[in-house]
Scaffold this motif. Sequence first.
Motif, PDB file in Angstrom:
ATOM      1  N   GLU A  62      33.295  38.742  50.930  1.00 51.63           N
ATOM      2  CA  GLU A  62      32.886  40.145  50.750  1.00 51.63           C
ATOM      3  C   GLU A  62      34.109  41.026  50.557  1.00 51.63           C
ATOM      4  O   GLU A  62      34.184  41.862  49.658  1.00 51.63           O
ATOM      5  CB  GLU A  62      32.139  40.661  51.999  1.00 51.63           C
ATOM      6  N   PHE A  63      35.093  40.835  51.436  1.00 57.61           N
ATOM      7  CA  PHE A  63      36.281  41.677  51.389  1.00 57.61           C
ATOM      8  C   PHE A  63      37.079  41.461  50.107  1.00 57.61           C
ATOM      9  O   PHE A  63      37.499  42.424  49.451  1.00 57.61           O
ATOM     10  CB  PHE A  63      37.165  41.418  52.618  1.00 57.61           C
ATOM     11  N   MET A  64      37.260  40.201  49.723  1.00 57.79           N
ATOM     12  CA  MET A  64      38.097  39.906  48.546  1.00 57.79           C
ATOM     13  C   MET A  64      37.453  40.367  47.237  1.00 57.79           C
ATOM     14  O   MET A  64      38.125  40.452  46.213  1.00 57.79           O
ATOM     15  CB  MET A  64      38.423  38.408  48.491  1.00 57.79           C
ATOM     16  N   THR A  65      36.134  40.637  47.290  1.00 59.28           N
ATOM     17  CA  THR A  65      35.442  41.128  46.091  1.00 59.28           C
ATOM     18  C   THR A  65      35.152  42.626  46.183  1.00 59.28           C
ATOM     19  O   THR A  65      34.422  43.168  45.366  1.00 59.28           O
ATOM     20  CB  THR A  65      34.104  40.373  45.884  1.00 59.28           C
ATOM     21  N   SER A  66      35.731  43.308  47.179  1.00 59.14           N
ATOM     22  CA  SER A  66      35.397  44.721  47.411  1.00 59.14           C
ATOM     23  C   SER A  66      36.195  45.677  46.535  1.00 59.14           C
ATOM     24  O   SER A  66      35.912  46.876  46.509  1.00 59.14           O
ATOM     25  CB  SER A  66      35.610  45.067  48.891  1.00 59.14           C
ATOM     26  N   GLY A  67      37.181  45.175  45.818  1.00 62.70           N
ATOM     27  CA  GLY A  67      37.989  46.036  44.954  1.00 62.70           C
ATOM     28  C   GLY A  67      39.008  45.193  44.227  1.00 62.70           C
ATOM     29  O   GLY A  67      39.125  43.991  44.490  1.00 62.70           O
ATOM     30  N   PRO A  68      39.757  45.807  43.315  1.00 62.58           N
ATOM     31  CA  PRO A  68      40.745  45.030  42.567  1.00 62.58           C
ATOM     32  C   PRO A  68      41.869  44.495  43.447  1.00 62.58           C
ATOM     33  O   PRO A  68      42.194  45.085  44.485  1.00 62.58           O
ATOM     34  CB  PRO A  68      41.286  46.027  41.534  1.00 62.58           C
ATOM     35  N   VAL A  69      42.422  43.376  43.014  1.00 61.79           N
ATOM     36  CA  VAL A  69      43.575  42.769  43.698  1.00 61.79           C
ATOM     37  C   VAL A  69      44.707  42.628  42.684  1.00 61.79           C
ATOM     38  O   VAL A  69      44.469  42.647  41.480  1.00 61.79           O
ATOM     39  CB  VAL A  69      43.232  41.376  44.281  1.00 61.79           C
ATOM     40  N   MET A  70      45.928  42.507  43.187  1.00 60.77           N
ATOM     41  CA  MET A  70      47.080  42.281  42.313  1.00 60.77           C
ATOM     42  C   MET A  70      47.587  40.867  42.612  1.00 60.77           C
ATOM     43  O   MET A  70      47.881  40.551  43.772  1.00 60.77           O
ATOM     44  CB  MET A  70      48.160  43.325  42.618  1.00 60.77           C
ATOM     45  N   VAL A  71      47.641  40.036  41.575  1.00 60.81           N
ATOM     46  CA  VAL A  71      47.966  38.621  41.766  1.00 60.81           C
ATOM     47  C   VAL A  71      49.302  38.335  41.095  1.00 60.81           C
ATOM     48  O   VAL A  71      49.515  38.747  39.948  1.00 60.81           O
ATOM     49  CB  VAL A  71      46.889  37.723  41.120  1.00 60.81           C
ATOM     50  N   GLN A  72      50.211  37.630  41.810  1.00 60.73           N
ATOM     51  CA  GLN A  72      51.502  37.313  41.215  1.00 60.73           C
ATOM     52  C   GLN A  72      52.006  35.937  41.643  1.00 60.73           C
ATOM     53  O   GLN A  72      51.626  35.427  42.691  1.00 60.73           O
ATOM     54  CB  GLN A  72      52.596  38.360  41.530  1.00 60.73           C
TER      55      GLN A  72
END
Length: 141
Positions: free
Chosen positions: A65-75
Amino acid sequence: MAVERTLSIIKPDAVAKNIIGQIYSRFEQAGLKIIAARMAYLSRREAETFYAVHRGRPFFNDLVEFMTSGPVMVQVLEGENAISKNRELMGATDPKKAEKGTIRADFAESIDANAVHGSDAAETAAVEIACFFPALDVYSR
Ligand code: RTP
Ligand code: MG
């Protein structure tokens, strides 16, 4: 010492707080190079696949739920001992237990909203990097 690569995710809480740059500075100051990066807004399926190792654990649903709650920055971070160095910069999973000066101690609110993800071993790093970046999009310098 081995030059390694690791996957880092700046989680939705930290993206919402507008601290991508502050977190990037910590990577750079520790000698880690950002060799690939993109913003993503994970679907439920993508988050479940990424965290499949935790499927069945009591916190799995909250995590997805949390990881899909908004955009993330992946590097992808590259450097000597990048995997353990990034884990040191991140601090303990629970920000209340994280050492002062770590990303989670300084920026995270809770064990769920804990600002960053980092691969925990060479094998998982390779799998996680491949989840997000085709080999041609990773620019080692
Ligand atoms: P991450 O995978 O996100 O880098 O975090 P980690 O290695 O420090 O922790 P891990 O054990 O892999 O757990 C993944 C994420 O699940 C949430 N969690 N909640 N309530 C709990 O007991 C619990 N345990 C883990 C955290 O958000 C953790 O980052
Ligand atoms: Mg983990």
